[in-house]
Scaffold this active site. Structure first.
Site, short mmCIF file in Angstrom:
data_model
loop_
_atom_site.label_atom_id
_atom_site.label_comp_id
_atom_site.label_asym_id
_atom_site.label_seq_id
_atom_site.Cartn_x
_atom_site.Cartn_y
_atom_site.Cartn_z
CG HIS A 206 38.13 44.40 40.14
ND1 HIS A 206 37.64 45.68 40.18
CD2 HIS A 206 37.89 43.88 41.36
CE1 HIS A 206 37.15 45.92 41.37
NE2 HIS A 206 37.28 44.85 42.12
C1 UD1 Z 1 39.84 41.42 45.51
C2 UD1 Z 1 38.59 41.42 46.37
C3 UD1 Z 1 37.59 42.40 45.80
C4 UD1 Z 1 38.20 43.76 45.60
C5 UD1 Z 1 39.48 43.65 44.79
C6 UD1 Z 1 40.17 44.99 44.73
C7 UD1 Z 1 38.01 39.29 47.48
C8 UD1 Z 1 37.13 38.11 47.44
N1 UD1 Z 1 37.97 40.10 46.40
O1 UD1 Z 1 39.47 40.94 44.23
O2 UD1 Z 1 36.49 42.52 46.69
O3 UD1 Z 1 37.29 44.57 44.92
O4 UD1 Z 1 40.37 42.72 45.43
O5 UD1 Z 1 41.03 45.08 43.66
O6 UD1 Z 1 38.72 39.50 48.44
N2 UD1 Z 1 46.38 38.76 41.03
C9 UD1 Z 1 47.61 39.08 40.53
N3 UD1 Z 1 48.41 39.88 41.28
C10 UD1 Z 1 48.05 40.36 42.50
C11 UD1 Z 1 46.76 40.02 42.99
C12 UD1 Z 1 45.95 39.22 42.23
O7 UD1 Z 1 47.99 38.67 39.44
O8 UD1 Z 1 48.82 41.10 43.13
C13 UD1 Z 1 45.50 37.91 40.18
C14 UD1 Z 1 45.61 36.42 40.53
O9 UD1 Z 1 45.47 35.70 39.34
C15 UD1 Z 1 44.41 36.20 41.42
C16 UD1 Z 1 43.39 37.17 40.83
O10 UD1 Z 1 44.13 38.29 40.42
O11 UD1 Z 1 43.96 34.88 41.40
C17 UD1 Z 1 42.31 37.60 41.80
O12 UD1 Z 1 42.89 38.14 42.99
P1 UD1 Z 1 42.05 38.12 44.35
O13 UD1 Z 1 42.83 38.82 45.40
O14 UD1 Z 1 41.59 36.75 44.64
O15 UD1 Z 1 40.75 38.91 44.01
P2 UD1 Z 1 40.53 40.30 43.28
O16 UD1 Z 1 39.84 40.03 42.00
O17 UD1 Z 1 41.80 41.07 43.25
N1 UDP Z 2 42.69 52.24 41.54
C1 UDP Z 2 44.00 52.61 41.23
N2 UDP Z 2 44.54 52.19 40.05
C2 UDP Z 2 43.84 51.45 39.16
C3 UDP Z 2 42.51 51.10 39.47
C4 UDP Z 2 41.97 51.50 40.67
O1 UDP Z 2 44.65 53.29 42.02
O2 UDP Z 2 44.40 51.11 38.10
C5 UDP Z 2 42.14 52.68 42.83
C6 UDP Z 2 40.87 53.46 42.72
O3 UDP Z 2 41.17 54.82 42.48
C7 UDP Z 2 40.23 53.23 44.06
C8 UDP Z 2 40.63 51.81 44.37
O4 UDP Z 2 41.78 51.53 43.56
O5 UDP Z 2 40.75 54.09 45.05
C9 UDP Z 2 39.51 50.89 44.03
O6 UDP Z 2 39.94 49.59 44.10
P1 UDP Z 2 39.28 48.41 43.26
O7 UDP Z 2 38.50 48.94 42.12
O8 UDP Z 2 40.39 47.47 42.96
O9 UDP Z 2 38.38 47.69 44.35
P2 UDP Z 2 36.91 47.94 44.91
O10 UDP Z 2 36.77 49.36 45.30
O11 UDP Z 2 35.95 47.52 43.85
O12 UDP Z 2 36.83 46.99 46.06
#
Ligand code: UD1
Ligand code: UDP
Length: 361
Positions: A206
């Site tokens: 992601h």
């Molecule tokens: C965010 C965090 C990242 C973290 C990740 C955990 C920032 C800059 N990034 O990244 O550090 O590792 O969360 O998972 O804060 N979207 C959906 N549904 C949702 C949420 C997001 O469809 O419920 C889609 C949208 O298209 C959105 C994209 O995912 O634009 C990215 O979401 P965003 O919260 O901006 O960043 P993450 O990639 O989730």
């Molecule tokens: N995780 C989850 N389901 C998934 C993918 C990740 O429950 O399908 C959990 C994972 O076990 C961990 C957390 O989400 O506890 C990590 O989040 P993510 O990878 O989104 O973000 P990051 O740690 O890189 O910020």
């Protein structure tokens, strides 16, 4: 002495996992906590499922900020969090990790002179192109209490001139979570996907540097497709959107079993039974180690350097499919390192945080 009132700010999937164990410990220490969800993550399988599975109290506030560009999202959070802080007047604001929700919470609190405690402080990739690096550096420098997970994280803060009396190395709350919730993870999860324990690769992707760069994503997907093991990929919506926009990437993903994101308990079960984990997640890298499963991290650098040094994790910068595949093959072929000391604090990080917050400021 009056009991401190804490306002905790969460917004994204990994923060719900971290807050679950800390909220429990705060309650056990008799501290009053109000939970604010920014709404950064809003899909049920990125948000609600974690509240349900981990017993997190429903947030008193959900700002419903949703997705958007960085400035837009962070700005909307800042405006709304400030209003809540003025109403609630907490003694402490508690923020987690390195997302836009973390930075918005820290900034809002700093401007109102409310003390900030940062859980998972001190991590650095030294790559300022990552939004997370900006978020964590700025949050650390605004914080009054910095709870670090590792030696390396504490050292990073000292080098940056953070006064040592603000730094508390408590261990990693994600280790607490894996220990507390691990026994609840249903063992039959791999079988639900037709997978046998020890005979599949679990992958998650992601990180912006991969999802926003089709060539890097193509290298990772192609390598996974050639790894010679079934691959299960619970896919973040961000990455799903990239596949939808690039038919050649969707074609590469056809060699993998792509599923919706799973709940935390299912994820722990899938991690535990995997032969190998391939990820660009911060949290999943460590969970691989908690389960003593080898990991390949498809990034140029990692904040969790100790796992690479010890041989549990390998960095595979996704410059080409061959480069990623070479690391996957090496990880599959080579024996696991000897088991190691406790790197992440023994599972009492949340209790330590609560004890420090409950003590004299
Ligand atoms: C965010 C965090 C990242 C973290 C990740 C955990 C920032 C800059 N990034 O990244 O550090 O590792 O969360 O998972 O804060 N979207 C959906 N549904 C949702 C949420 C997001 O469809 O419920 C889609 C949208 O298209 C959105 C994209 O995912 O634009 C990215 O979401 P965003 O919260 O901006 O960043 P993450 O990639 O989730
Ligand atoms: N995780 C989850 N389901 C998934 C993918 C990740 O429950 O399908 C959990 C994972 O076990 C961990 C957390 O989400 O506890 C990590 O989040 P993510 O990878 O989104 O973000 P990051 O740690 O890189 O910020």
């Amino acid at each position: 002495m009056p009991v401190s009132k804490i306002l905790s700010i969460v917004g994204a999937r990994p923060q719900f996992v971290k807050a679950a164990v800390v909220s429990r410990a705060l309650a056990a220490a008799g501290l009053a906590e109000t939970l604010l969800h920014t709404g950064q993550h809003y899909d049920d399988n990125l948000s609600r499922i974690f509240f349900d599975q981990l017993g997190l109290p429903a947030p008193a506030y959900n700002l419903g900020v949703g997705s958007g560009a960085h400035g837009e999202m962070t700005g909307r959070m800042l405006i709304e969090i400030e209003k809540v802080l003025k109403t609630e007047q907490p003694d402490w604001v508690l923020v987690y990790g390195d997302t836009n929700s973390t930075l918005a919470g820290a900034l809002a609190a700093a401007k109102l002179h409310i003390p900030i405690a940062h859980v998972e402080a001190g991590l650095r990739s030294y790559n300022r192109r990552m939004p997370e690096e900006l978020n964590r550096v700025l949050t650390d420098h605004a914080a009054d209490l910095l709870f670090t997970p590792t030696d390396d994280a504490s050292q990073n803060l000292v080098v940056e001139g953070i006064p040592p009396d603000r730094i508390h190395q408590v261990g990693d709350v994600m280790y607490d979570a894996a220990r507390q919730f691990g026994p609840l993870a249903p063992a039959d999860v791999p079988a639900r996907y037709g997978l046998a324990a020890g005979e599949y690769i679990l992958a998650t992707l992601h990180r912006a540097e991969n999802t926003d760069e089709p060539a890097r994503l193509a290298a990772i997907l192609a390598a996974l497709g050639q790894a010679g093991q079934p691959v299960l990929l619970p896919l973040h919506p961000r990455t799903r959107a990239t596949l939808a926009a690039h038919p050649e990437l969707a074609t590469l993903a056809e060699a993998l079993q792509v599923i919706e994101p799973v709940g935390y308990l299912e994820m722990l079960a899938l991690e535990r039974a995997a032969r190998l984990i391939v990820t660009d997640s911060g949290g999943v890298q460590k969970e691989a180690y908690f389960q003593r499963v080898a990991c390949v991290t498809v990034r140029d650098e990692t904040e969790w350097v100790e796992l690479v040094e010890l041989g549990w994790n390998r960095l595979a910068p996704p410059e080409s499919a061959a480069a990623v595949l070479a690391e996957i093959r090496a990880a599959l072929d080579e024996p696991l390192p000897d088991d190691d000391d406790d790197l992440y604090g023994g599972g009492q990080a949340a209790e330590r945080i609560a004890a420090i917050l409950a003590g004299p400021k």
